[in-house]
Design an enzyme around this catalytic site. Sequence first.
Site, PDB file in Angstrom:
ATOM      1  N   ILE A   1       0.835  -1.209   0.000  1.00 27.19           N
ATOM      2  CA  ILE A   1       0.000   0.000   0.000  1.00 27.19           C
ATOM      3  C   ILE A   1       0.864   1.251   0.000  1.00 27.19           C
ATOM      4  O   ILE A   1       0.639   2.177  -0.786  1.00 27.19           O
ATOM      5  CB  ILE A   1      -0.978  -0.011   1.199  1.00 27.19           C
TER       6      ILE A   1
ATOM      7  N   ARG B   1      -0.280  -1.822  -9.907  1.00 23.98           N
ATOM      8  CA  ARG B   1      -0.744  -2.147  -8.556  1.00 23.98           C
ATOM      9  C   ARG B   1      -1.500  -3.471  -8.535  1.00 23.98           C
ATOM     10  O   ARG B   1      -1.265  -4.310  -7.671  1.00 23.98           O
ATOM     11  CB  ARG B   1      -1.644  -1.031  -8.011  1.00 23.98           C
TER      12      ARG B   1
ATOM     13  N   PHE C   1       2.427   1.973  -3.452  1.00 25.14           N
ATOM     14  CA  PHE C   1       1.566   2.508  -4.502  1.00 25.14           C
ATOM     15  C   PHE C   1       0.851   3.791  -4.114  1.00 25.14           C
ATOM     16  O   PHE C   1       0.516   4.590  -4.988  1.00 25.14           O
ATOM     17  CB  PHE C   1       0.567   1.445  -4.973  1.00 25.14           C
ATOM     18  N   GLU C   2       0.611   4.007  -2.849  1.00 27.74           N
ATOM     19  CA  GLU C   2      -0.047   5.246  -2.445  1.00 27.74           C
ATOM     20  C   GLU C   2       0.966   6.380  -2.336  1.00 27.74           C
ATOM     21  O   GLU C   2       0.690   7.493  -2.731  1.00 27.74           O
ATOM     22  CB  GLU C   2      -0.785   5.061  -1.116  1.00 27.74           C
ATOM     23  N   GLY C   3       2.120   6.063  -1.769  1.00 27.53           N
ATOM     24  CA  GLY C   3       3.117   7.106  -1.558  1.00 27.53           C
ATOM     25  C   GLY C   3       2.558   8.191  -0.642  1.00 27.53           C
ATOM     26  O   GLY C   3       1.355   8.373  -0.560  1.00 27.53           O
TER      27      GLY C   3
END
Length: 190
Positions: free
Chosen positions: A49, A179, A52-54
């Site tokens: 998570i 993702r 991919f979210e950063g």
Amino acid sequence: MDFFADFFVALRRMSARRAAPPAHSKPEPAAARPPAPPRRIGPAGIALIKQFEGCARRRADGRYEAYPDPGTGAEPWTIGWGATGKGIRRGTVWTQAECDARLEADLARYAAEVARALDNAPTSQHQFDALVSFHYNTGAIARATLTKRHKAGDYAAAEAEFGKWVHAGGKRLPGLIRRRAAEAALYRRP
């Protein structure tokens, strides 16, 4: 007559002893049931998570500002580790600690929602982590065919379902393709 009465009493005692295990023996294990789904996301899921979210849009002062959804260019506004919802709009600014606290709270909520949707279906930690990441990004765990396939034990079909969730704002997004591939890879890990 007492002989017969005593005989039947003794016979009942012998039958009862045979039915009950000896006091020194260990109880037999219960029928092997697959484990219920985990209730908390593990380190592999959190790492996926975060990857991919950063924690995006860091300002010069070290705080983070909200940004529009990459798929729509507008709503929902997002901040920190992909947080959306009430109170997050253009101009919202958080510290790193606020971003991290929100991620922790969101992960607990999303993990509980995934566990509820799985309804005690056999689930490994890696499968659970992949499903929490999927739900964190889509919010679709309760209605997704992916969930139905997993609950039915058709793990290959469930894994294939990840690849269908790669659109946002009517567009196929490269970030979502990557993702979903990463989630599918985590899902199939032993």
